[in-house]
Design a protein around this motif. Structure first.
Motif, PDB file in Angstrom:
ATOM      1  N   LYS A 153      10.664   6.017  -1.993  1.00 30.23           N
ATOM      2  CA  LYS A 153      10.549   7.062  -3.011  1.00 30.23           C
ATOM      3  C   LYS A 153      11.827   7.167  -3.840  1.00 30.23           C
ATOM      4  O   LYS A 153      11.774   7.291  -5.069  1.00 30.23           O
ATOM      5  N   LYS A 210       2.074   1.575  -3.512  1.00 30.57           N
ATOM      6  CA  LYS A 210       0.927   1.981  -4.330  1.00 30.57           C
ATOM      7  C   LYS A 210       0.665   3.475  -4.208  1.00 30.57           C
ATOM      8  O   LYS A 210       0.438   4.168  -5.214  1.00 30.57           O
ATOM      9  N   ASN A 211       0.712   4.011  -2.991  1.00 27.54           N
ATOM     10  CA  ASN A 211       0.420   5.423  -2.778  1.00 27.54           C
ATOM     11  C   ASN A 211       1.473   6.345  -3.387  1.00 27.54           C
ATOM     12  O   ASN A 211       1.198   7.514  -3.664  1.00 27.54           O
ATOM     13  N   GLN A 251      -5.438  -1.621  -8.130  1.00 28.09           N
ATOM     14  CA  GLN A 251      -5.946  -2.589  -7.169  1.00 28.09           C
ATOM     15  C   GLN A 251      -4.888  -3.649  -6.889  1.00 28.09           C
ATOM     16  O   GLN A 251      -4.133  -4.045  -7.775  1.00 28.09           O
ATOM     17  N   ASP A 295       9.643   5.261   4.015  1.00 26.17           N
ATOM     18  CA  ASP A 295       8.951   6.030   2.978  1.00 26.17           C
ATOM     19  C   ASP A 295       9.945   6.744   2.062  1.00 26.17           C
ATOM     20  O   ASP A 295       9.823   6.706   0.837  1.00 26.17           O
ATOM     21  N   SER A 321       2.609   9.502  -8.504  1.00 24.38           N
ATOM     22  CA  SER A 321       2.001  10.447  -7.576  1.00 24.38           C
ATOM     23  C   SER A 321       2.847  10.550  -6.330  1.00 24.38           C
ATOM     24  O   SER A 321       3.475   9.583  -5.912  1.00 24.38           O
ATOM     25  N   ASN A 322       2.912  11.751  -5.743  1.00 26.44           N
ATOM     26  CA  ASN A 322       3.636  11.924  -4.483  1.00 26.44           C
ATOM     27  C   ASN A 322       5.102  11.548  -4.626  1.00 26.44           C
ATOM     28  O   ASN A 322       5.673  10.867  -3.786  1.00 26.44           O
ATOM     29  N   SER A 323       5.752  11.966  -5.732  1.00 30.78           N
ATOM     30  CA  SER A 323       7.068  11.432  -6.091  1.00 30.78           C
ATOM     31  C   SER A 323       8.250  12.152  -5.465  1.00 30.78           C
ATOM     32  O   SER A 323       9.389  11.849  -5.778  1.00 30.78           O
ATOM     33  N   ILE A 330       0.836  -1.205   0.000  1.00 31.13           N
ATOM     34  CA  ILE A 330       0.000   0.000   0.000  1.00 31.13           C
ATOM     35  C   ILE A 330       0.872   1.256   0.000  1.00 31.13           C
ATOM     36  O   ILE A 330       0.565   2.245  -0.685  1.00 31.13           O
ATOM     37  N   ASN A 361       0.842   4.869  -7.895  1.00 30.56           N
ATOM     38  CA  ASN A 361      -0.484   5.049  -8.497  1.00 30.56           C
ATOM     39  C   ASN A 361      -1.545   4.537  -7.528  1.00 30.56           C
ATOM     40  O   ASN A 361      -1.740   3.328  -7.385  1.00 30.56           O
ATOM     41  N   LYS A 362      -2.249   5.442  -6.887  1.00 32.60           N
ATOM     42  CA  LYS A 362      -3.228   5.076  -5.869  1.00 32.60           C
ATOM     43  C   LYS A 362      -4.431   4.321  -6.421  1.00 32.60           C
ATOM     44  O   LYS A 362      -5.168   3.677  -5.662  1.00 32.60           O
ATOM     45  N   LYS A 363      -4.630   4.368  -7.737  1.00 34.92           N
ATOM     46  CA  LYS A 363      -5.818   3.751  -8.340  1.00 34.92           C
ATOM     47  C   LYS A 363      -5.659   2.256  -8.608  1.00 34.92           C
ATOM     48  O   LYS A 363      -6.642   1.567  -8.867  1.00 34.92           O
TER      49      LYS A 363
END
Length: 324
Positions: free
Chosen positions: A299, A253-254, A261, A295, A318-320, A250, A257-259
């Motif tokens: 990254k 994923k965040n 599955q 974290d 995202s959040n890179s 998770i 790409n948070k989308k």
């Protein structure tokens, strides 16, 4: 063979590997002269070439990072290779350093898979035994156990032989292939190559601790530059923080790409359900503490993977940001 003018001469085997590349890149070149060799330059199975190299270059420190490694899939498919190839090269190198000893420090890099299965508590260095090794990594573990035992015996004979047992390492130059990588490399690869859904091995319930490669290299530097000789023959090295594979996926994923599955296959490929190393002995002995959070390390690792494998104009995680 790459060399750099400096003071203490350090021989790094496995120069093309994950750990070897990071040591070469990150060790202070004003502090160390690096002798970095790969298998094509010095085959560690060849005792004549190893002996010649030791006598010619007279390293002050030898860090053996060479060897075959892999995740659960490779551990199951290549048992013979992982046992025999790792054992041959490691034992021959240790034997030649011992027979041609010139007061060097020999540093054997081991693996947390040598410890017994499912102890359900943080593992200390004295908990090693030959029972209950995780079956998925048994053959690789046996090669590492034998090398560690030999180094430990030579340490007790007053030779400067040591072993460091790291937890799960990750970072720049890691193996990101689907077949041979460890868990973080494999998950990053899958997330970056799928837009909707990824399938992961196991149930996601297994818990591990992870150590970013920059912190591991910093710890090695502390070890070999210490003014006093290390007291103990074996040291664990970990973040002392544990996380489930589900929680880890998770986090990744965040960042990417948070989308997407996540589906866990529940196929029995969990390995040991709980493994965390107690690194308090190393921390106290060398006044060491990791500088990077999980974290931040993730990254940095993801950004490295993307730069190596993608056109960043077309794929931006995202959040890179690498700060954390």
């Amino acid at each position: 063979m790459a060399t750099f003018k400096s003071k203490k001469r350090v021989w790094i085997t496995g120069a093309n590997g994950f750990i070897g590349k990071n040591i070469i890149e990150k060790f202070n070149k004003n502090k160390y002269e690096i002798l970095a060799t790969n298998r094509q330059e010095i085959d560690l199975n060849n005792y004549v070439k190893v002996k010649f190299f030791l006598k010619k270059y007279k390293p002050n420190v030898i860090i053996n990072t060479a060897g075959l490694v892999g995740g659960i899939i490779r551990n199951k498919r290549e048992k013979y290779e992982l046992l025999v190839e790792n054992l041959k090269s490691s034992v021959n190198l240790i034997d030649q350093v011992y027979k041609n000893y010139n007061n060097e420090i020999y540093l054997n890099l081991s693996s947390s898979c040598i410890y017994p299965n499912n102890l359900n508590k943080r593992i200390k260095e004295n908990m090693l035994n030959l029972k209950d090794i995780e079956s998925s990594s048994e053959y690789y573990a046996l090669s590492k156990i034998i090398s560690l035992k030999i180094c430990k015996e030579l340490h007790f004979r007053k030779f400067k032989f040591y072993s460091i047992i790291p937890s799960n390492l990750f970072g720049k130059y890691d193996d990101f292939s689907t077949e041979n990588s460890h868990v973080i490399g494999s998950i990053i690869n899958k997330f970056c190559n799928n837009k909707n859904k990824i399938d992961l091995l196991g149930s996601g319930k297994a818990k591990r601790d992870f150590l970013y490669i920059d912190d591991f290299i910093d710890a090695l530097d502390k070890f070999i530059s210490n003014k006093e000789l290390p007291k103990y023959p074996v040291y664990n090295l970990s973040s002392n923080k544990i996380i489930s594979i589900r929680q880890l996926s998770i986090l990744i994923k965040n960042i990417i790409n948070k989308k997407i599955q996540i589906n866990f296959n529940n196929d029995g490929n969990d390995g040991t359900l709980y493994k965390s190393l107690d690194s308090s002995l190393f921390r106290k002995s060398f006044n060491w503490k990791e500088k990077n959070s999980l974290d931040r390390g993730l990254k940095e690792t993801i950004n490295f993977f993307l730069k190596e494998n993608y056109n960043l104009n077309n794929f931006v995680p995202s959040n890179s940001s690498s700060k954390g």
